[in-house]
Write a protein that holds these residues in place. Sequence first.
Motif, mmCIF file in Angstrom:
data_model
loop_
_atom_site.group_PDB
_atom_site.id
_atom_site.type_symbol
_atom_site.label_atom_id
_atom_site.label_comp_id
_atom_site.label_asym_id
_atom_site.label_seq_id
_atom_site.Cartn_x
_atom_site.Cartn_y
_atom_site.Cartn_z
ATOM 1 N N ALA A 173 0.828 -1.204 0.000
ATOM 2 C CA ALA A 173 0.000 0.000 0.000
ATOM 3 C C ALA A 173 0.865 1.258 0.000
ATOM 4 C CB ALA A 173 -0.926 -0.002 1.221
ATOM 5 N N LEU A 174 1.988 1.210 0.707
ATOM 6 C CA LEU A 174 2.908 2.347 0.711
ATOM 7 C C LEU A 174 3.515 2.555 -0.670
ATOM 8 C CD1 LEU A 174 4.459 4.543 2.267
ATOM 9 C CD2 LEU A 174 6.188 2.808 2.750
ATOM 10 N N LEU A 175 3.925 1.485 -1.321
ATOM 11 C CA LEU A 175 4.464 1.609 -2.678
ATOM 12 C C LEU A 175 3.418 2.164 -3.641
ATOM 13 C CD1 LEU A 175 6.616 -1.607 -3.146
ATOM 14 C CD2 LEU A 175 7.398 0.760 -3.122
ATOM 15 N N LEU A 176 2.184 1.696 -3.490
ATOM 16 C CA LEU A 176 1.116 2.216 -4.347
ATOM 17 C C LEU A 176 0.896 3.702 -4.086
ATOM 18 C CD1 LEU A 176 -1.107 1.655 -6.443
ATOM 19 C CD2 LEU A 176 -2.611 1.115 -4.530
ATOM 20 N N LEU A 177 0.976 4.106 -2.818
ATOM 21 C CA LEU A 177 0.783 5.516 -2.486
ATOM 22 C C LEU A 177 1.899 6.380 -3.054
ATOM 23 C CD1 LEU A 177 -1.022 7.488 -0.949
ATOM 24 C CD2 LEU A 177 0.421 7.118 1.041
ATOM 25 N N VAL A 178 3.136 5.885 -3.021
ATOM 26 C CA VAL A 178 4.265 6.644 -3.554
ATOM 27 C C VAL A 178 4.110 6.843 -5.062
ATOM 28 C CG1 VAL A 178 6.749 6.523 -3.991
ATOM 29 C CG2 VAL A 178 5.869 6.021 -1.720
ATOM 30 N N PHE A 179 3.649 5.803 -5.749
ATOM 31 C CA PHE A 179 3.500 5.873 -7.202
ATOM 32 C C PHE A 179 2.040 6.051 -7.608
ATOM 33 C CE2 PHE A 179 7.371 3.313 -6.525
ATOM 34 C CZ PHE A 179 8.266 4.154 -7.151
ATOM 35 N N LEU A 180 1.256 6.744 -6.776
ATOM 36 C CA LEU A 180 -0.173 6.877 -7.037
ATOM 37 C C LEU A 180 -0.458 7.688 -8.296
ATOM 38 C CD1 LEU A 180 -2.869 6.007 -5.877
ATOM 39 C CD2 LEU A 180 -2.970 8.156 -4.651
ATOM 40 N N ASP A 181 0.339 8.685 -8.589
ATOM 41 C CA ASP A 181 0.075 9.515 -9.773
ATOM 42 C C ASP A 181 0.192 8.714 -11.072
ATOM 43 O OD1 ASP A 181 -0.589 11.925 -11.090
ATOM 44 O OD2 ASP A 181 1.543 12.338 -11.434
ATOM 45 N N PRO A 182 1.297 7.996 -11.313
ATOM 46 C CA PRO A 182 1.357 7.223 -12.557
ATOM 47 C C PRO A 182 0.346 6.077 -12.592
ATOM 48 C CG PRO A 182 3.535 7.294 -11.516
ATOM 49 C CD PRO A 182 2.574 7.957 -10.602
ATOM 50 N N VAL A 183 0.089 5.474 -11.438
ATOM 51 C CA VAL A 183 -0.874 4.373 -11.407
ATOM 52 C C VAL A 183 -2.280 4.893 -11.672
ATOM 53 C CG1 VAL A 183 -1.902 2.593 -9.934
ATOM 54 C CG2 VAL A 183 0.551 2.949 -9.914
ATOM 55 N N SER A 184 -2.596 6.093 -11.147
ATOM 56 C CA SER A 184 -3.934 6.639 -11.372
ATOM 57 C C SER A 184 -4.141 7.083 -12.817
ATOM 58 C CB SER A 184 -4.201 7.802 -10.418
ATOM 59 O OG SER A 184 -3.352 8.890 -10.714
ATOM 60 N N GLU A 185 -3.053 7.365 -13.517
ATOM 61 C CA GLU A 185 -3.200 7.665 -14.948
ATOM 62 C C GLU A 185 -3.627 6.429 -15.724
ATOM 63 O OE1 GLU A 185 0.391 9.382 -16.373
ATOM 64 O OE2 GLU A 185 0.184 11.196 -15.160
ATOM 65 N N VAL A 186 -3.205 5.265 -15.240
ATOM 66 C CA VAL A 186 -3.562 4.012 -15.917
ATOM 67 C C VAL A 186 -4.910 3.493 -15.427
ATOM 68 C CG1 VAL A 186 -2.865 1.614 -16.267
ATOM 69 C CG2 VAL A 186 -1.141 3.419 -16.252
ATOM 70 N N LEU A 187 -5.107 3.476 -14.102
ATOM 71 C CA LEU A 187 -6.307 2.865 -13.533
ATOM 72 C C LEU A 187 -7.419 3.854 -13.215
ATOM 73 C CD1 LEU A 187 -4.678 0.333 -11.050
ATOM 74 C CD2 LEU A 187 -5.584 -0.127 -13.320
ATOM 75 N N GLY A 188 -7.126 5.122 -13.208
ATOM 76 C CA GLY A 188 -8.131 6.122 -12.864
ATOM 77 C C GLY A 188 -8.438 6.098 -11.369
ATOM 78 N N LEU A 240 -9.866 3.902 -9.764
ATOM 79 C CA LEU A 240 -9.708 2.559 -9.214
ATOM 80 C C LEU A 240 -8.414 2.441 -8.409
ATOM 81 C CD1 LEU A 240 -10.977 -0.291 -9.203
ATOM 82 C CD2 LEU A 240 -9.557 -0.803 -11.178
ATOM 83 N N ALA A 241 -7.421 3.259 -8.719
ATOM 84 C CA ALA A 241 -6.160 3.229 -7.990
ATOM 85 C C ALA A 241 -6.373 3.617 -6.526
ATOM 86 C CB ALA A 241 -5.144 4.167 -8.641
ATOM 87 N N MET A 242 -7.192 4.616 -6.268
ATOM 88 C CA MET A 242 -7.455 5.018 -4.891
ATOM 89 C C MET A 242 -8.271 3.954 -4.164
ATOM 90 S SD MET A 242 -6.872 7.086 -2.495
ATOM 91 C CE MET A 242 -6.207 8.551 -3.180
ATOM 92 N N ALA A 243 -9.213 3.339 -4.858
ATOM 93 C CA ALA A 243 -9.988 2.262 -4.249
ATOM 94 C C ALA A 243 -9.093 1.072 -3.919
ATOM 95 C CB ALA A 243 -11.119 1.839 -5.181
ATOM 96 N N LEU A 244 -8.139 0.772 -4.775
ATOM 97 C CA LEU A 244 -7.189 -0.304 -4.529
ATOM 98 C C LEU A 244 -6.321 0.017 -3.314
ATOM 99 C CD1 LEU A 244 -5.887 -2.969 -5.450
ATOM 100 C CD2 LEU A 244 -4.405 -1.613 -6.925
ATOM 101 N N TRP A 245 -5.879 1.277 -3.184
ATOM 102 C CA TRP A 245 -5.075 1.672 -2.037
ATOM 103 C C TRP A 245 -5.869 1.536 -0.738
ATOM 104 C CZ3 TRP A 245 -5.522 5.834 1.436
ATOM 105 C CH2 TRP A 245 -4.437 5.970 2.305
ATOM 106 N N ILE A 246 -7.122 1.968 -0.746
ATOM 107 C CA ILE A 246 -7.974 1.868 0.441
ATOM 108 C C ILE A 246 -8.185 0.412 0.827
ATOM 109 C CG2 ILE A 246 -10.320 2.270 1.291
ATOM 110 C CD1 ILE A 246 -10.280 4.887 -0.339
ATOM 111 N N ALA A 247 -8.392 -0.446 -0.164
ATOM 112 C CA ALA A 247 -8.585 -1.867 0.112
ATOM 113 C C ALA A 247 -7.320 -2.497 0.696
ATOM 114 C CB ALA A 247 -8.998 -2.590 -1.167
ATOM 115 N N LEU A 248 -6.153 -2.143 0.162
ATOM 116 C CA LEU A 248 -4.894 -2.681 0.682
ATOM 117 C C LEU A 248 -4.665 -2.255 2.122
ATOM 118 C CD1 LEU A 248 -2.408 -2.325 -2.307
ATOM 119 C CD2 LEU A 248 -3.192 -4.440 -1.249
ATOM 120 N N VAL A 249 -4.934 -1.007 2.427
ATOM 121 C CA VAL A 249 -4.753 -0.523 3.796
ATOM 122 C C VAL A 249 -5.729 -1.224 4.737
ATOM 123 C CG1 VAL A 249 -4.990 1.491 5.303
ATOM 124 C CG2 VAL A 249 -3.788 1.694 3.135
#
Length: 65
Positions: free
Chosen positions: A20-35, A37-46
């Motif tokens: 979840a920390l890695l996803l948070l660090v790279f949230l900007d590039p991941v959110s460009e791909v997943l929209g 859904l990236a934030m929902a994935l981070w919330i679920a991981l936490v």
Amino acid sequence: MNRFETNNRFILGNVVLGLALLLLVFLDPVSEVLGSLAMALWIALVGVGVYLLSGGQGGGPLNPN
């Protein structure tokens, strides 16, 4: 719950929170791909990580068990 199972849950919870920390660090590039859904994935991981760390007992902070 025996000590070995508790230790495995603790380690797995830390691994999930690390992801979840890695996803948070790279949230900007991941959110460009997943929209969004990236934030929902981070919330679920936490949520899963905290559940595993707490041992799944479901008690509040005032519950001594």
